[in-house]
Write a protein that holds these residues in place. Structure first.
Motif, PDB file in Angstrom:
ATOM      1  N   VAL A   1       0.813  -1.189   0.197  1.00  0.00           N
ATOM      2  CA  VAL A   1       0.008   0.130   0.045  1.00  0.00           C
ATOM      3  C   VAL A   1       0.843   1.181   0.045  1.00  0.00           C
ATOM      4  O   VAL A   1       0.615   2.092  -0.914  1.00  0.00           O
ATOM      5  CB  VAL A   1      -1.142  -0.137   1.131  1.00  0.00           C
ATOM      6  CG1 VAL A   1      -1.744   1.436   1.344  1.00  0.00           C
ATOM      7  CG2 VAL A   1      -1.934  -1.229   1.186  1.00  0.00           C
TER       8      VAL A   1
ATOM      9  N   LEU B   1      -5.203   1.126  -1.016  1.00  0.00           N
ATOM     10  CA  LEU B   1      -6.048   0.145   0.105  1.00  0.00           C
ATOM     11  C   LEU B   1      -6.816  -0.614  -0.539  1.00  0.00           C
ATOM     12  O   LEU B   1      -6.892  -1.717  -0.329  1.00  0.00           O
ATOM     13  CB  LEU B   1      -6.576   1.019   1.011  1.00  0.00           C
ATOM     14  CG  LEU B   1      -5.521   1.765   2.282  1.00  0.00           C
ATOM     15  CD1 LEU B   1      -6.644   2.477   3.156  1.00  0.00           C
ATOM     16  CD2 LEU B   1      -5.131   0.681   3.151  1.00  0.00           C
ATOM     17  N   ALA B   2      -7.672  -0.293  -1.340  1.00  0.00           N
ATOM     18  CA  ALA B   2      -8.958  -1.186  -2.176  1.00  0.00           C
ATOM     19  C   ALA B   2      -8.328  -1.978  -3.179  1.00  0.00           C
ATOM     20  O   ALA B   2      -8.433  -3.233  -3.400  1.00  0.00           O
ATOM     21  CB  ALA B   2     -10.013  -0.218  -2.766  1.00  0.00           C
ATOM     22  N   THR B   3      -7.221  -1.670  -3.851  1.00  0.00           N
ATOM     23  CA  THR B   3      -6.442  -2.441  -4.777  1.00  0.00           C
ATOM     24  C   THR B   3      -5.931  -3.526  -4.069  1.00  0.00           C
ATOM     25  O   THR B   3      -5.672  -4.619  -4.422  1.00  0.00           O
ATOM     26  CB  THR B   3      -5.280  -1.522  -5.436  1.00  0.00           C
ATOM     27  OG1 THR B   3      -6.177  -0.652  -6.406  1.00  0.00           O
ATOM     28  CG2 THR B   3      -4.754  -2.294  -6.434  1.00  0.00           C
ATOM     29  N   ARG B   4      -5.153  -3.513  -2.979  1.00  0.00           N
ATOM     30  CA  ARG B   4      -4.293  -4.330  -2.182  1.00  0.00           C
ATOM     31  C   ARG B   4      -5.302  -5.381  -1.748  1.00  0.00           C
ATOM     32  O   ARG B   4      -5.292  -6.500  -1.647  1.00  0.00           O
ATOM     33  CB  ARG B   4      -3.539  -3.998  -1.152  1.00  0.00           C
ATOM     34  CG  ARG B   4      -2.385  -3.375  -1.627  1.00  0.00           C
ATOM     35  CD  ARG B   4      -1.380  -4.582  -2.285  1.00  0.00           C
ATOM     36  NE  ARG B   4      -0.576  -4.060  -3.308  1.00  0.00           N
ATOM     37  CZ  ARG B   4      -0.712  -4.509  -4.829  1.00  0.00           C
ATOM     38  NH1 ARG B   4      -1.784  -5.171  -5.104  1.00  0.00           N
ATOM     39  NH2 ARG B   4       0.291  -4.015  -5.528  1.00  0.00           N
ATOM     40  N   ARG B   5      -6.679  -4.946  -1.235  1.00  0.00           N
ATOM     41  CA  ARG B   5      -7.538  -5.722  -0.483  1.00  0.00           C
ATOM     42  C   ARG B   5      -8.235  -6.603  -1.699  1.00  0.00           C
ATOM     43  O   ARG B   5      -8.539  -7.769  -1.235  1.00  0.00           O
ATOM     44  CB  ARG B   5      -8.719  -4.845   0.304  1.00  0.00           C
ATOM     45  CG  ARG B   5      -8.104  -4.449   1.583  1.00  0.00           C
ATOM     46  CD  ARG B   5      -9.378  -3.856   2.256  1.00  0.00           C
ATOM     47  NE  ARG B   5      -8.520  -3.534   3.598  1.00  0.00           N
ATOM     48  CZ  ARG B   5      -9.416  -2.497   4.538  1.00  0.00           C
ATOM     49  NH1 ARG B   5     -10.558  -1.871   4.024  1.00  0.00           N
ATOM     50  NH2 ARG B   5      -8.696  -2.094   5.614  1.00  0.00           N
ATOM     51  N   ALA B   6      -8.545  -5.783  -2.716  1.00  0.00           N
ATOM     52  CA  ALA B   6      -9.017  -6.521  -3.741  1.00  0.00           C
ATOM     53  C   ALA B   6      -8.123  -7.831  -4.297  1.00  0.00           C
ATOM     54  O   ALA B   6      -8.669  -8.804  -4.580  1.00  0.00           O
ATOM     55  CB  ALA B   6      -9.491  -5.628  -5.023  1.00  0.00           C
ATOM     56  N   GLU B   7      -6.962  -7.324  -4.355  1.00  0.00           N
ATOM     57  CA  GLU B   7      -6.193  -8.531  -4.844  1.00  0.00           C
ATOM     58  C   GLU B   7      -5.766  -9.521  -3.798  1.00  0.00           C
ATOM     59  O   GLU B   7      -5.647 -10.553  -4.270  1.00  0.00           O
ATOM     60  CB  GLU B   7      -4.736  -7.942  -5.382  1.00  0.00           C
ATOM     61  CG  GLU B   7      -4.618  -7.038  -6.635  1.00  0.00           C
ATOM     62  CD  GLU B   7      -3.557  -6.244  -7.079  1.00  0.00           C
ATOM     63  OE1 GLU B   7      -2.458  -6.207  -6.312  1.00  0.00           O
ATOM     64  OE2 GLU B   7      -3.499  -5.646  -7.954  1.00  0.00           O
ATOM     65  N   SER B   8      -5.818  -9.335  -2.541  1.00  0.00           N
ATOM     66  CA  SER B   8      -5.710 -10.354  -1.452  1.00  0.00           C
ATOM     67  C   SER B   8      -6.980 -10.984  -1.664  1.00  0.00           C
ATOM     68  O   SER B   8      -6.647 -12.283  -1.267  1.00  0.00           O
ATOM     69  CB  SER B   8      -5.217  -9.596  -0.259  1.00  0.00           C
ATOM     70  OG  SER B   8      -6.461  -9.065   0.238  1.00  0.00           O
ATOM     71  N   GLY B   9      -8.124 -10.565  -1.689  1.00  0.00           N
ATOM     72  CA  GLY B   9      -9.287 -11.228  -2.080  1.00  0.00           C
ATOM     73  C   GLY B   9      -9.354 -12.310  -3.050  1.00  0.00           C
ATOM     74  O   GLY B   9      -9.672 -13.473  -2.820  1.00  0.00           O
TER      75      GLY B   9
ATOM     76  N   ARG C   1      -6.800 -15.370  -2.495  1.00  0.00           N
ATOM     77  CA  ARG C   1      -7.640 -16.231  -1.543  1.00  0.00           C
ATOM     78  C   ARG C   1      -8.583 -17.345  -2.105  1.00  0.00           C
ATOM     79  O   ARG C   1      -8.824 -18.421  -1.860  1.00  0.00           O
ATOM     80  CB  ARG C   1      -8.230 -15.778  -0.461  1.00  0.00           C
ATOM     81  CG  ARG C   1      -7.320 -15.117   0.691  1.00  0.00           C
ATOM     82  CD  ARG C   1      -8.206 -14.574   2.043  1.00  0.00           C
ATOM     83  NE  ARG C   1      -7.449 -13.456   2.308  1.00  0.00           N
ATOM     84  CZ  ARG C   1      -8.370 -12.377   2.607  1.00  0.00           C
ATOM     85  NH1 ARG C   1      -9.485 -12.357   2.340  1.00  0.00           N
ATOM     86  NH2 ARG C   1      -7.733 -11.166   2.758  1.00  0.00           N
TER      87      ARG C   1
END
Length: 160
Positions: A61, A141-149, A152
């Motif tokens: 981030v 933040l949104a990009t990293r959260r989307a990519e971590s989702g 998974r």
């Protein structure tokens, strides 16, 4: 700044014919103009974060924010110049009259028409300065959260 919103025959006619508060109309015009500029900058910043993320998938981030913020500073400078030049272009006949009259800067700056344009430019600029880091941080933040989702979802299921 004691702006009335009444600067020409059109604003006077709107006020007298339809009973519209010209101060409210001025505020609405400032908001609409600023939102247009903010839309351009925020969409570009979010796209910049996305592209930096695609180019460097290992960036966190902070790195995404830093890279996009550097682009954002250049974008702010460019858009502020655009805003000022657009207002100057739309007010060119007035600017010619001001120069021809040899009025002092204080006299010119305190006229309703010039003061309104200065306020419009200032509000748009302040909005830009606030929107770029905020949009960049949220996009990172949104990009990293989307990519971590996504990672998974694509990970193999644990063995039983």
């Amino acid at each position: 700044m004691r702006l009335t919103g009444t600067t020409d025959d059109v604003s006077t006619a709107v006020a007298t014919t339809y009973g519209i508060d010209t101060r409210g109309l001025l505020v609405a015009s400032i908001i609409i103009g600023s939102v247009g500029v903010l839309d351009d900058v925020t969409v570009t910043q979010a796209a910049t974060v996305t592209e930096i993320s695609r180019a460097n998938p290992s960036y966190g981030v902070g790195q995404l924010f830093g890279g996009a913020a550097r682009v954002g500073r250049s974008h702010i400078a460019s858009v502020v110049n655009t805003v000022v030049l657009a207002y100057a272009g739309s007010s060119l006949p007035l600017l010619v009259l001001v120069v021809a009259n040899n009025d002092s800067v204080v006299q010119v700056a305190t006229t309703q028409l010039i003061a309104q344009e200065v306020v419009r430019s200032a509000v748009a600029t302040l909005g830009l300065i606030a929107a770029v880091p905020l949009t960049t941080a949220l996009a990172a933040l949104a990009t990293r959260r989307a990519e971590s989702g996504e990672s998974r979802q694509h990970a193999p299921a644990p063995a039983a």
